[in-house]
Design a protein around this motif. Structure first.
Motif, PDB file in Angstrom:
ATOM      1  N   CYS A 215      51.471  37.537-143.211  1.00 62.08           N
ATOM      2  CA  CYS A 215      50.090  38.112-143.260  1.00 62.08           C
ATOM      3  C   CYS A 215      49.041  37.432-143.842  1.00 62.08           C
ATOM      4  O   CYS A 215      47.891  38.018-143.811  1.00 62.08           O
ATOM      5  N   THR A 216      49.393  36.310-144.737  1.00 64.30           N
ATOM      6  CA  THR A 216      48.477  35.423-145.235  1.00 64.30           C
ATOM      7  C   THR A 216      48.205  34.097-144.371  1.00 64.30           C
ATOM      8  O   THR A 216      47.030  33.704-144.648  1.00 64.30           O
ATOM      9  N   ALA A 217      49.141  33.808-143.511  1.00 63.15           N
ATOM     10  CA  ALA A 217      48.931  32.442-142.914  1.00 63.15           C
ATOM     11  C   ALA A 217      48.826  31.219-143.734  1.00 63.15           C
ATOM     12  O   ALA A 217      48.345  30.153-143.509  1.00 63.15           O
ATOM     13  N   GLN A 218      49.547  31.191-144.991  1.00 59.64           N
ATOM     14  CA  GLN A 218      49.264  30.111-145.952  1.00 59.64           C
ATOM     15  C   GLN A 218      50.503  29.207-146.024  1.00 59.64           C
ATOM     16  O   GLN A 218      51.620  29.663-145.682  1.00 59.64           O
ATOM     17  N   ARG A 219      50.288  28.164-146.823  1.00 59.54           N
ATOM     18  CA  ARG A 219      51.546  27.106-146.952  1.00 59.54           C
ATOM     19  C   ARG A 219      52.393  27.783-148.049  1.00 59.54           C
ATOM     20  O   ARG A 219      51.989  28.638-148.840  1.00 59.54           O
ATOM     21  N   ARG A 220      53.605  27.142-148.002  1.00 53.28           N
ATOM     22  CA  ARG A 220      54.598  27.685-148.866  1.00 53.28           C
ATOM     23  C   ARG A 220      54.028  27.349-150.567  1.00 53.28           C
ATOM     24  O   ARG A 220      54.302  28.232-151.661  1.00 53.28           O
ATOM     25  N   SER A 221      53.222  26.611-150.531  1.00 50.53           N
ATOM     26  CA  SER A 221      52.718  25.897-152.069  1.00 50.53           C
ATOM     27  C   SER A 221      51.736  26.939-152.737  1.00 50.53           C
ATOM     28  O   SER A 221      51.555  27.218-153.582  1.00 50.53           O
ATOM     29  N   ALA A 311      64.235  27.676-139.423  1.00 52.87           N
ATOM     30  CA  ALA A 311      63.216  28.754-140.056  1.00 52.87           C
ATOM     31  C   ALA A 311      62.804  28.439-141.334  1.00 52.87           C
ATOM     32  O   ALA A 311      63.659  28.551-142.241  1.00 52.87           O
ATOM     33  N   SER A 312      61.488  27.881-141.496  1.00 55.03           N
ATOM     34  CA  SER A 312      61.085  27.595-142.794  1.00 55.03           C
ATOM     35  C   SER A 312      59.808  28.211-143.179  1.00 55.03           C
ATOM     36  O   SER A 312      59.174  29.121-142.108  1.00 55.03           O
ATOM     37  N   PRO A 313      59.148  28.219-144.153  1.00 52.38           N
ATOM     38  CA  PRO A 313      57.828  29.006-144.494  1.00 52.38           C
ATOM     39  C   PRO A 313      56.859  28.444-143.450  1.00 52.38           C
ATOM     40  O   PRO A 313      56.114  29.186-143.015  1.00 52.38           O
ATOM     41  N   HIS A 314      56.932  27.234-142.936  1.00 51.79           N
ATOM     42  CA  HIS A 314      56.041  26.727-142.108  1.00 51.79           C
ATOM     43  C   HIS A 314      56.037  27.255-140.659  1.00 51.79           C
ATOM     44  O   HIS A 314      54.938  27.366-140.171  1.00 51.79           O
ATOM     45  N   THR A 315      57.130  27.665-140.182  1.00 51.53           N
ATOM     46  CA  THR A 315      57.400  28.415-138.897  1.00 51.53           C
ATOM     47  C   THR A 315      56.687  29.619-138.802  1.00 51.53           C
ATOM     48  O   THR A 315      56.212  30.096-137.797  1.00 51.53           O
ATOM     49  N   LEU A 316      56.684  30.266-140.196  1.00 52.98           N
ATOM     50  CA  LEU A 316      55.875  31.593-140.271  1.00 52.98           C
ATOM     51  C   LEU A 316      54.327  31.337-140.426  1.00 52.98           C
ATOM     52  O   LEU A 316      53.713  32.026-139.667  1.00 52.98           O
ATOM     53  N   ARG A 317      53.839  30.355-140.794  1.00 49.83           N
ATOM     54  CA  ARG A 317      52.620  30.121-140.947  1.00 49.83           C
ATOM     55  C   ARG A 317      52.206  29.665-139.278  1.00 49.83           C
ATOM     56  O   ARG A 317      51.096  30.303-138.950  1.00 49.83           O
ATOM     57  N   LYS A 318      52.880  28.771-138.527  1.00 46.10           N
ATOM     58  CA  LYS A 318      52.526  28.892-137.162  1.00 46.10           C
ATOM     59  C   LYS A 318      52.572  30.294-136.307  1.00 46.10           C
ATOM     60  O   LYS A 318      51.837  30.535-135.580  1.00 46.10           O
ATOM     61  N   ALA A 319      53.470  31.001-136.843  1.00 45.69           N
ATOM     62  CA  ALA A 319      53.741  32.370-136.214  1.00 45.69           C
ATOM     63  C   ALA A 319      52.591  33.332-136.381  1.00 45.69           C
ATOM     64  O   ALA A 319      52.059  34.058-135.797  1.00 45.69           O
ATOM     65  N   ALA A 320      51.997  33.080-137.647  1.00 49.13           N
ATOM     66  CA  ALA A 320      50.631  34.140-137.977  1.00 49.13           C
ATOM     67  C   ALA A 320      49.825  33.477-137.409  1.00 49.13           C
ATOM     68  O   ALA A 320      48.950  34.352-136.594  1.00 49.13           O
ATOM     69  N   ALA A 321      49.452  32.121-136.996  1.00 49.92           N
ATOM     70  CA  ALA A 321      48.258  31.808-136.111  1.00 49.92           C
ATOM     71  C   ALA A 321      48.558  32.184-134.878  1.00 49.92           C
ATOM     72  O   ALA A 321      47.676  32.445-133.995  1.00 49.92           O
ATOM     73  N   ARG A 322      49.666  32.171-134.258  1.00 51.87           N
ATOM     74  CA  ARG A 322      49.942  32.396-132.698  1.00 51.87           C
ATOM     75  C   ARG A 322      49.792  34.068-132.741  1.00 51.87           C
ATOM     76  O   ARG A 322      49.187  34.202-131.824  1.00 51.87           O
ATOM     77  N   ARG A 323      50.090  34.834-133.850  1.00 55.75           N
ATOM     78  CA  ARG A 323      49.762  36.128-133.498  1.00 55.75           C
ATOM     79  C   ARG A 323      48.171  36.388-133.643  1.00 55.75           C
ATOM     80  O   ARG A 323      47.743  37.307-132.604  1.00 55.75           O
ATOM     81  N   LEU A 324      47.430  35.765-134.318  1.00 58.03           N
ATOM     82  CA  LEU A 324      46.010  35.679-134.337  1.00 58.03           C
ATOM     83  C   LEU A 324      45.497  35.459-132.886  1.00 58.03           C
ATOM     84  O   LEU A 324      44.773  36.127-132.561  1.00 58.03           O
ATOM     85  N   THR A 338      43.507  30.619-141.994  1.00 63.78           N
ATOM     86  CA  THR A 338      44.551  29.220-142.390  1.00 63.78           C
ATOM     87  C   THR A 338      43.875  28.511-143.581  1.00 63.78           C
ATOM     88  O   THR A 338      44.664  27.822-144.091  1.00 63.78           O
ATOM     89  N   GLY A 339      42.538  28.278-143.138  1.00 63.70           N
ATOM     90  CA  GLY A 339      41.782  27.157-144.066  1.00 63.70           C
ATOM     91  C   GLY A 339      41.973  25.914-143.646  1.00 63.70           C
ATOM     92  O   GLY A 339      41.662  24.837-144.169  1.00 63.70           O
TER      93      GLY A 339
END
Length: 376
Positions: A215-221, A311-324, A338-339
């Motif tokens: 829901c934030t599409a941010q990096r793990r850091s 399955a890593s946090p980065h794959t969720l960042r891509k999934a968030a962008a895909r959903r948008l 995403t910034g």
């Protein structure tokens, strides 16, 4: 007058009357050197061999600086790649990078110096750049190759600006591409999301982690740093309706304000994280996760949920962008979440979604009964 051989190089003629050259230095294994002395191929191999012997602790004529916390460090040769790295690290360009980027670049510079640290900057050719990228791709894949391409572009830009060479040998060198049928980081699919939630429902810390990432599409850091302090306005641990998150990205320093989506709003309300907590995602003893530990833990959780692919946090960042993208958002709208500065990077995330939508529209056009007006 014939040019003398580089230091520690021995030559002889084999039985086929072909000249052979070896790097030979006391304390290290003899190493064959390709080509003829002072050619770029030869000097790349020679530089790597000399660097390896210095790292092995062999005494050198170069000045050595000793540190209480580090091993012997050889002063870089003037005009060498190591000297250029040192100059870049002291420049304004390096100083304005985020801490995560500095850490990653330092690691890449260390590898680069170990390979070609003694190689003269002015002798670097495009072919040498492409060979280094190819070697890194072979060892670690396209992402690794593109990482070395990126730091070489930075270094050569500085080399031209400082007058160490007139041209930039990295110009025109294309990014490494994954083989046909393969891609870099995959995208966490909707099936993966469903499987994860089935294993870790609302109320678990795993669900909270998924919600923060998706829901934030941010990096793990950035996700591991999110805490009650990031909530805009007065913090209420059970009410996040209409609230927003404000954060400064670790990697880019970019400031973002993000609305809290319904999924994350519900997960945060159930978690009821105290106002003084260091982060929303906390270890069992109440501390914030490091990006690395969080990433490893999320991968382990995904395996427990039956997700066998990456399955890593980065794959969720891509999934968030895909959903948008699937929701019809433009690349500028997605970048606001995403910034990203580069819209091309956002387009990489959205290509699959756009293709699917256009294919659906094409099929509707094909199946539309004749005589009916076409859609505007």
């Amino acid at each position: 007058m014939p040019r003398s051989l580089p230091k520690y190089v021995q030559a002889f003629t084999d039985r086929h009357n072909k000249p052979r050259f070896y790097f030979r230095r006391a304390g290290v294994k003899r190493q064959p050197l390709p080509g003829l002395p002072y050619t770029p191929t030869f000097m790349l191999a020679y530089g790597a061999a000399l660097e390896a012997s210095q790292l092995a602790g062999v005494k050198s004529g170069s000045k050595v600086r000793l540190s209480k916390t580090e091993g012997p460090k050889v002063a870089p040769l003037p005009g060498s790649m190591s000297a250029l790295v040192a100059e870049y690290k002291a420049s304004k360009y390096f100083g304005r990078l985020g801490p995560t980027t500095i850490k990653n670049y330092t690691r890449l510079f260390d590898k680069l110096e170990a390979e070609v640290g003694t190689f003269p900057v002015k002798k670097m050719r495009r072919a040498d750049v492409e060979r280094m990228i190819d070697r890194r791709v072979k060892a670690g894949g396209p992402e690794a190759g593109n990482s070395v391409r990126r730091v070489l572009k930075l270094l050569m830009k500085v080399a031209v600006q400082r007058g160490y060479r007139e041209d930039n040998p990295t110009l025109g060198v294309e990014k490494a591409e994954a083989p046909l049928g393969k891609k870099g980081y995959r995208t966490f699919s909707e099936a993966d999301v469903s499987a994860f939630i089935a294993k870790f429902p609302l109320g678990t810390r795993q669900y909270l982690a998924l919600s923060l990432l998706l829901c934030t599409a941010q990096r793990r850091s950035d996700v591991v740093k999110l805490s009650p302090k990031n909530i805009v306005g007065t913090y209420d641990p059970t009410d996040f309706a209409g609230r927003r998150l404000a954060l400064t990205q670790i990697k880019t320093g970019k400031q973002l304000v993000i609305p809290i989506a319904d999924m994350l709003r519900e997960a945060l309300a159930v978690a009821a994280v105290p106002a003084g907590a260091p982060a929303f995602m906390r270890t069992k003893d109440g501390r914030a996760y490091t990006p690395e530990s969080f990433s490893n833990l999320f991968s382990a959780w995904s395996k427990r949920a039956g997700i066998t692919e990456q399955a890593s946090p980065h794959t969720l960042r891509k999934a968030a962008a895909r959903r948008l993208a699937q929701a019809g958002c433009s690349v500028h709208m997605i970048a606001a979440m995403t910034g990203h500065d580069s819209l091309a990077e956002v387009e990489n995330y959205t290509k699959a979604a756009e293709q699917e939508g256009l294919a659906d529209m094409a099929m509707l056009q094909l199946q539309r009964p004749k005589g009916l007006p076409q859609p505007l």
